[in-house]
Design an enzyme around this catalytic site. Structure first.
Site, PDB file in Angstrom:
ATOM      1  N   ASN A  81       5.729  -2.139  -0.486  1.00 28.95           N
ATOM      2  CA  ASN A  81       5.637  -0.937  -1.330  1.00 28.95           C
ATOM      3  C   ASN A  81       5.658  -1.241  -2.819  1.00 28.95           C
ATOM      4  O   ASN A  81       5.255  -0.420  -3.626  1.00 28.95           O
ATOM      5  CB  ASN A  81       6.773   0.022  -0.987  1.00 28.95           C
ATOM      6  CG  ASN A  81       8.118  -0.668  -0.949  1.00 28.95           C
ATOM      7  OD1 ASN A  81       8.306  -1.630  -0.211  1.00 28.95           O
ATOM      8  ND2 ASN A  81       9.044  -0.210  -1.754  1.00 28.95           N
ATOM      9  N   CYS A  92      11.044   2.990  -5.487  1.00 28.04           N
ATOM     10  CA  CYS A  92      11.529   4.291  -5.054  1.00 28.04           C
ATOM     11  C   CYS A  92      12.940   4.261  -4.501  1.00 28.04           C
ATOM     12  O   CYS A  92      13.347   5.149  -3.787  1.00 28.04           O
ATOM     13  CB  CYS A  92      10.565   4.885  -4.036  1.00 28.04           C
ATOM     14  SG  CYS A  92      10.029   3.706  -2.816  1.00 28.04           S
TER      15      CYS A  92
END
Ligand code: PMP
Length: 397
Positions: free
Chosen positions: A159, A338
């Protein structure tokens, strides 16, 4: 024209595609029954939608509908896979293998399992600078597997740096050695072709909100054909989802998930080309506008090692957080991405061998379906100006 702030954080989450919203709306207003209500038409209708969606998602990843367990997202799927296997197979062995660059929703449950007497081996990845930075080799997995190894967990696409791991080769190793393989495919699904048999995975986590679907819905694939995987449930109650995940089904979410995945598959080849062209334009633009710009993670070309929409860049002598704070017309994230719990520099960038300072000067750009050339050119201008200003001020790193 475009609106600001320009959204370039598509690895954190994505805007729901309006076509997905259209598919979901009737499930909120008309077919609002509980899919578990077997005594009336509202329940039957909801169940039908769930069954159709489950079948659609199963077909998309090459599994049977009964091999899918709906969860509230990939974090829950990862937890169910890791804790579920560890608890069920503890009598067989207590050794687990994973990778330093995994998402926190894999690393943290592994840490908790280590506290409970399991032994965890975290494999390193290729360090910077290298065209294959962030990648793992199947041979490393082969060497790490022991007689008491019960599970290997490797993500398909990272990610933060977009690195695509050689899952099919790792799957072969695990199959030969009789060890279960879990894959966090959250960033890969809908962007790359994913087939559970071709990859040789036994468990696979994914989520709708990374693929232009709604938040709060995800799934765990659990192999039942051939090697049947057994899991200890982590949420108990009404016995939904084959007893593996109790709780009333999120029917609008499930329908949106299926529609979102369908759209991704229909549009995958064109979208991958378009998004990677925008990503390359962004990187070339930054290189042309600024000195001392470095890529983090695998090379952009050849394309098979990196997610099309991911760019992670280091601006030497600039603090990433300061850069993000001063570029409010752009929605970006720092390398630490995140995970709001992670306050230090990104563990992924540190795993690439970057110093704390280098990791802190990194920014992630996530380009997606709704990104445009105009937005990319705007982002280059905004970043170039801000980086020049911060460097001239001698921004502390
Ligand atoms: N794994 C990866 C690779 C991710 O990128 C994310 C989302 N940041 C997750 C797991 C967690 O997914 P969710 O938000 O659906 O819980």
């Amino acid at each position: 024209m475009f609106e600001t702030p320009v959204y370039l954080d598509n690895q954190a989450t994505t805007r729901v595609d309006p076509r997905v919203v259209d598919a979901m709306l009737p499930l909120l207003t008309e077919v609002y029954g509980n899919a578990g209500s077997a005594t009336h038409a509202f329940g039957w209708a909801a169940r039908k939608y769930v069954d159709q969606s489950r079948e659609q998602i199963a077909t998309a990843i090459g599994c049977r509908p009964k091999e899918l367990v709906f969860t509230n997202g990939a974090t829950e799927s990862n937890n169910l896979a890791l804790r579920g296997v560890a608890e069920k197979y503890a009598g067989k062995g207590r050794h687990l293998v994973s990778v330093t660059t995994e998402h926190r929703s894999v690393l943290d449950p592994l840490e908790k399992l280590a506290d409970r007497g399991f032994e965890v081996t975290l494999l390193p990845v290729v360090a910077e600078p290298d065209d294959q930075a962030g990648l793992l080799a199947a041979e490393q997995v082969a060497e790490a597997i022991r007689d008491d190894t019960i599970l290997v967990s490797v993500m398909l696409a990272n990610n933060e740096i977009g690195a695509i791991q050689p899952l099919a080769a790792i799957g072969q190793v695990c199959q030969q050695r009789g060890v279960l393989l879990h894959c966090d495919a959250t960033q890969a699904i809908g962007k790359l072709p994913v087939d559970v048999d071709r990859l040789g995975v036994d468990l696979m986590s994914f989520s709708a909100h990374k693929i232009y679907g709604p938040k709060g819905i995800g799934a765990l694939y659990v192999r039942r054909r051939g090697r049947r995987v057994r899991l200890a449930s982590q949420i108990d109650g009404g016995g939904q989802e084959f007893g593996l995940r109790s709780g009333t089904l999120n029917v609008p979410g499930i329908v949106g998930f299926a529609r979102a995945l369908e759209l991704c598959l229909d549009e995958m080849p064109e979208e991958a080309l378009r998004v990677s062209a925008l990503r390359d334009r962004l990187f070339q633009g930054l290189l042309a506008a600024l000195p001392e710009v470095e890529l983090n993670g695998p090379a952009l070309d050849p394309p098979q090692h990196r997610l099309p929409g991911n760019l992670n860049v280091r601006f030497d002598r600039v603090d990433g957080q300061t850069l993000l704070a001063t570029t409010t017309d752009l929605a970006l994230s720092s390398g630490s991405a995140c995970s709001s719990a992670e306050s230090g520099p990104s563990h992924v960038l540190r795993a690439l061998g970057l110093s704390e300072e280098a990791a802190r000067s990194s920014v992630r750009f996530g380009i997606g379906r709704f990104s445009t050339e105009e937005e990319i050119d705007f982002a280059v201008d905004v970043i170039a100006e801000a980086v020049k200003r911060l460097r001239s001020l001698g921004s502390p790193v």
